[in-house]
Enzyme design. Structure first.
Site, PDB file in Angstrom:
ATOM      1  N   ARG A 205       0.933  -1.050  -0.057  1.00 15.96           N
ATOM      2  CA  ARG A 205      -0.038  -0.031  -0.019  1.00 15.96           C
ATOM      3  C   ARG A 205       0.848   1.224   0.040  1.00 15.96           C
ATOM      4  O   ARG A 205       2.053   1.325   0.506  1.00 15.96           O
ATOM      5  CB  ARG A 205      -0.870  -0.031   1.237  1.00 15.96           C
ATOM      6  CG  ARG A 205      -1.895  -1.174   1.393  1.00 15.96           C
ATOM      7  CD  ARG A 205      -2.433  -1.002   2.724  1.00 15.96           C
ATOM      8  NE  ARG A 205      -3.699  -2.206   2.775  1.00 15.96           N
ATOM      9  CZ  ARG A 205      -3.484  -3.404   3.360  1.00 15.96           C
ATOM     10  NH1 ARG A 205      -2.021  -3.647   3.614  1.00 15.96           N
ATOM     11  NH2 ARG A 205      -4.436  -4.220   3.408  1.00 15.96           N
ATOM     12  N   LYS A 229      -1.429  -2.418   7.870  1.00 17.34           N
ATOM     13  CA  LYS A 229      -2.671  -2.111   8.080  1.00 17.34           C
ATOM     14  C   LYS A 229      -3.457  -3.156   8.807  1.00 17.34           C
ATOM     15  O   LYS A 229      -3.543  -4.265   8.387  1.00 17.34           O
ATOM     16  CB  LYS A 229      -3.473  -1.785   6.798  1.00 17.34           C
ATOM     17  CG  LYS A 229      -5.048  -1.233   7.209  1.00 17.34           C
ATOM     18  CD  LYS A 229      -5.626  -1.041   5.720  1.00 17.34           C
ATOM     19  CE  LYS A 229      -7.091  -0.546   6.130  1.00 17.34           C
ATOM     20  NZ  LYS A 229      -7.784  -0.354   4.644  1.00 17.34           N
ATOM     21  N   HIS A 308      -3.015   3.229  -6.142  1.00 14.24           N
ATOM     22  CA  HIS A 308      -3.564   2.078  -5.682  1.00 14.24           C
ATOM     23  C   HIS A 308      -3.715   0.945  -6.515  1.00 14.24           C
ATOM     24  O   HIS A 308      -3.826  -0.132  -6.329  1.00 14.24           O
ATOM     25  CB  HIS A 308      -4.860   2.422  -4.952  1.00 14.24           C
ATOM     26  CG  HIS A 308      -5.401   1.451  -4.031  1.00 14.24           C
ATOM     27  ND1 HIS A 308      -4.836   0.916  -2.826  1.00 14.24           N
ATOM     28  CD2 HIS A 308      -6.662   0.704  -4.017  1.00 14.24           C
ATOM     29  CE1 HIS A 308      -5.430  -0.206  -2.271  1.00 14.24           C
ATOM     30  NE2 HIS A 308      -6.328  -0.214  -3.335  1.00 14.24           N
ATOM     31  N   ARG A 311      -1.003  -1.469  -6.925  1.00 14.13           N
ATOM     32  CA  ARG A 311      -1.054  -2.578  -6.244  1.00 14.13           C
ATOM     33  C   ARG A 311      -2.138  -3.631  -6.762  1.00 14.13           C
ATOM     34  O   ARG A 311      -1.945  -4.761  -6.642  1.00 14.13           O
ATOM     35  CB  ARG A 311      -1.532  -2.143  -4.885  1.00 14.13           C
ATOM     36  CG  ARG A 311      -2.000  -2.936  -3.609  1.00 14.13           C
ATOM     37  CD  ARG A 311      -2.310  -2.539  -2.493  1.00 14.13           C
ATOM     38  NE  ARG A 311      -3.214  -3.243  -1.579  1.00 14.13           N
ATOM     39  CZ  ARG A 311      -2.895  -4.175  -0.563  1.00 14.13           C
ATOM     40  NH1 ARG A 311      -1.484  -4.255  -0.643  1.00 14.13           N
ATOM     41  NH2 ARG A 311      -3.802  -4.654   0.173  1.00 14.13           N
ATOM     42  N   HIS A 333      -4.515  -8.668   3.460  1.00 13.60           N
ATOM     43  CA  HIS A 333      -6.050  -8.579   3.659  1.00 13.60           C
ATOM     44  C   HIS A 333      -6.209  -9.106   4.982  1.00 13.60           C
ATOM     45  O   HIS A 333      -5.838 -10.216   5.337  1.00 13.60           O
ATOM     46  CB  HIS A 333      -6.748  -9.213   2.375  1.00 13.60           C
ATOM     47  CG  HIS A 333      -6.526  -8.362   1.140  1.00 13.60           C
ATOM     48  ND1 HIS A 333      -6.680  -9.244   0.046  1.00 13.60           N
ATOM     49  CD2 HIS A 333      -6.191  -7.049   0.860  1.00 13.60           C
ATOM     50  CE1 HIS A 333      -6.524  -8.126  -0.920  1.00 13.60           C
ATOM     51  NE2 HIS A 333      -6.340  -6.982  -0.360  1.00 13.60           N
ATOM     52  N   TYR A 342      -9.797 -10.392  -7.358  1.00 13.96           N
ATOM     53  CA  TYR A 342      -8.589 -10.891  -8.350  1.00 13.96           C
ATOM     54  C   TYR A 342      -9.074 -12.249  -8.912  1.00 13.96           C
ATOM     55  O   TYR A 342      -8.648 -12.227 -10.071  1.00 13.96           O
ATOM     56  CB  TYR A 342      -7.314 -10.857  -7.695  1.00 13.96           C
ATOM     57  CG  TYR A 342      -6.929  -9.501  -7.050  1.00 13.96           C
ATOM     58  CD1 TYR A 342      -6.931  -8.377  -7.749  1.00 13.96           C
ATOM     59  CD2 TYR A 342      -6.881  -9.510  -5.497  1.00 13.96           C
ATOM     60  CE1 TYR A 342      -6.492  -7.218  -6.999  1.00 13.96           C
ATOM     61  CE2 TYR A 342      -6.533  -8.306  -4.906  1.00 13.96           C
ATOM     62  CZ  TYR A 342      -6.518  -7.237  -5.608  1.00 13.96           C
ATOM     63  OH  TYR A 342      -6.429  -5.958  -4.847  1.00 13.96           O
TER      64      TYR A 342
END
Length: 364
Positions: A205, A229, A308, A311, A333, A342
């Site tokens: 990120r 994150k 982004h 990514r 994630h 994806y």
């Protein structure tokens, strides 16, 4: 603690005293589980709602901090419908469906806490009536829909390498007549190409890139150590692998980092900027990286490309060679539900199923 997290925490602590006491209590309740960034979004959403209540005469409070529980308790459904309309049609720069859904979810969380968890000195709920319990909030972020929006707006196949190559060479040719743009490109092309390469070969990120320090990079083992994150342990850095293609880009940039950007020894940031007129370099900002990628993307012929989406480009490419669980771990994630984007982008799930079926069918 990451740079962004420290900034968000300071901003949160500055704005929280302007909230009613029960919101402050709610934020303290949520602190162990949510990042300062998420809590700051809650505060912004409550500022919006309380400001609207006062503007509509639904609260007599002189400031947001003076709003009472009774005023929330006696809200009618018409008021919530009115606020939703305000967000979607009447406010300046009307909010998207995703933003409206998030703002209403933030209110639901607060009202749920006040009516189901928090209690007064007599053990009764702080809020006797929860109007937000009646509000249905439809799920907006469906992986299939997100994938559809990304189609044609990310880099695919050879474009991943071509984009990095364009930053190294092609952009300079395109702006050669513009002396200022050409000088800036000459100064920063190795750094800029390294940033693009790192995201396209690791899926970091932008906030994770900004927070990287020199000590977080292990070039030989193709490892980065990042504040991820969702991790509330502010001392733990997650090891994240990057692909072979980025080794040379990183090594080249690191060889120039100190001399090119007049980087003082006390500055540990990996990616450095040297503002005009400055005597020494400092850590690049999130906004600077975002604007830098957009600048190259437009000239590259991909005007929709953002940092982004780099990514997303990596994730789509990575998923083609790996399963959903490895992709989830690489991207950091919280659940595979997000990673499903994806699968839809590549149609890999469907193609794999077809291949298995063909392999298992008996010859005719």
């Amino acid at each position: 603690m990451s740079i962004q997290k420290a900034t968000d925490r300071a901003n949160l602590d500055q704005r929280l005293p302007q909230m009613p006491w029960f919101v402050q209590q709610f934020i303290d309740y949520k602190r162990p589980d949510l990042s300062p960034s998420t809590l700051l979004e809650y505060i912004r959403d409550y500022e919006s709602f309380f400001g609207w209540l006062r503007g509509e005469g639904l609260s007599v409070a002189a400031s947001n901090a003076d709003i009472t529980l009774l005023e929330l308790e006696t809200l009618h459904m018409d008021s919530i419908v009115g606020y939703r309309l305000h967000l979607t049609t009447r406010a300046e720069n009307a909010n998207s469906r995703v933003t409206v859904s998030r703002k209403l979810s933030a209110l639901r969380s607060l009202f749920h806490y006040l009516s189901q968890i928090a209690e007064d000195e007599n053990f009764y709920p702080l809020l006797k009536r929860n109007i937000m319990a009646k509000v249905e909030i439809k799920r907006i972020h469906k992986p299939k829909d997100t994938a559809a929006k990304l189609k044609g707006k990310i880099l695919e196949d050879e474009e991943l390498l071509e984009f990095v190559g364009y930053i190294y060479e092609g952009y300079g040719t395109d702006v050669e007549a513009n002396k200022q743009a050409y000088y800036s490109w000459q100064l920063n092309r190795e750094r800029d190409a390294c940033i693009a390469s790192l995201i396209l070969n690791s899926g970091l990120r932008v906030s994770e890139v900004v927070n990287l320090s020199v000590d977080d990079v292990d070039v030989n083992n193709k490892l980065l150590y990042v504040f991820r994150k969702g991790h509330n342990d502010e001392t733990f850095k997650t090891p994240v692998y990057f692909r072979e293609q980025s080794k040379d880009d990183l090594s080249l940039y690191l060889s120039l980092r100190q001399s090119r950007y007049k980087t003082p020894k006390r500055e540990k940031a990996l990616f450095i900027a040297l503002p005009n007129g400055s005597k020494e370099g400092k850590r690049m900002t999130k906004r600077a990286i975002q604007e830098m990628i957009i600048k190259y993307a437009k000239r590259f012929g991909k005007p929709y490309l953002t940092v982004h989406k780099l990514r997303h480009s990596f994730a789509t490419d990575y998923y083609l060679q790996n399963d959903i669980y490895r992709t989830k771990e690489q991207l950091g994630h919280a659940s595979t539900e997000t990673t499903e984007i994806y699968a839809h982008l590549t149609d890999k799930t469907m193609s794999d199923a077809i291949e298995r079926r063909l392999d298992n069918e008996p010859p005719q």
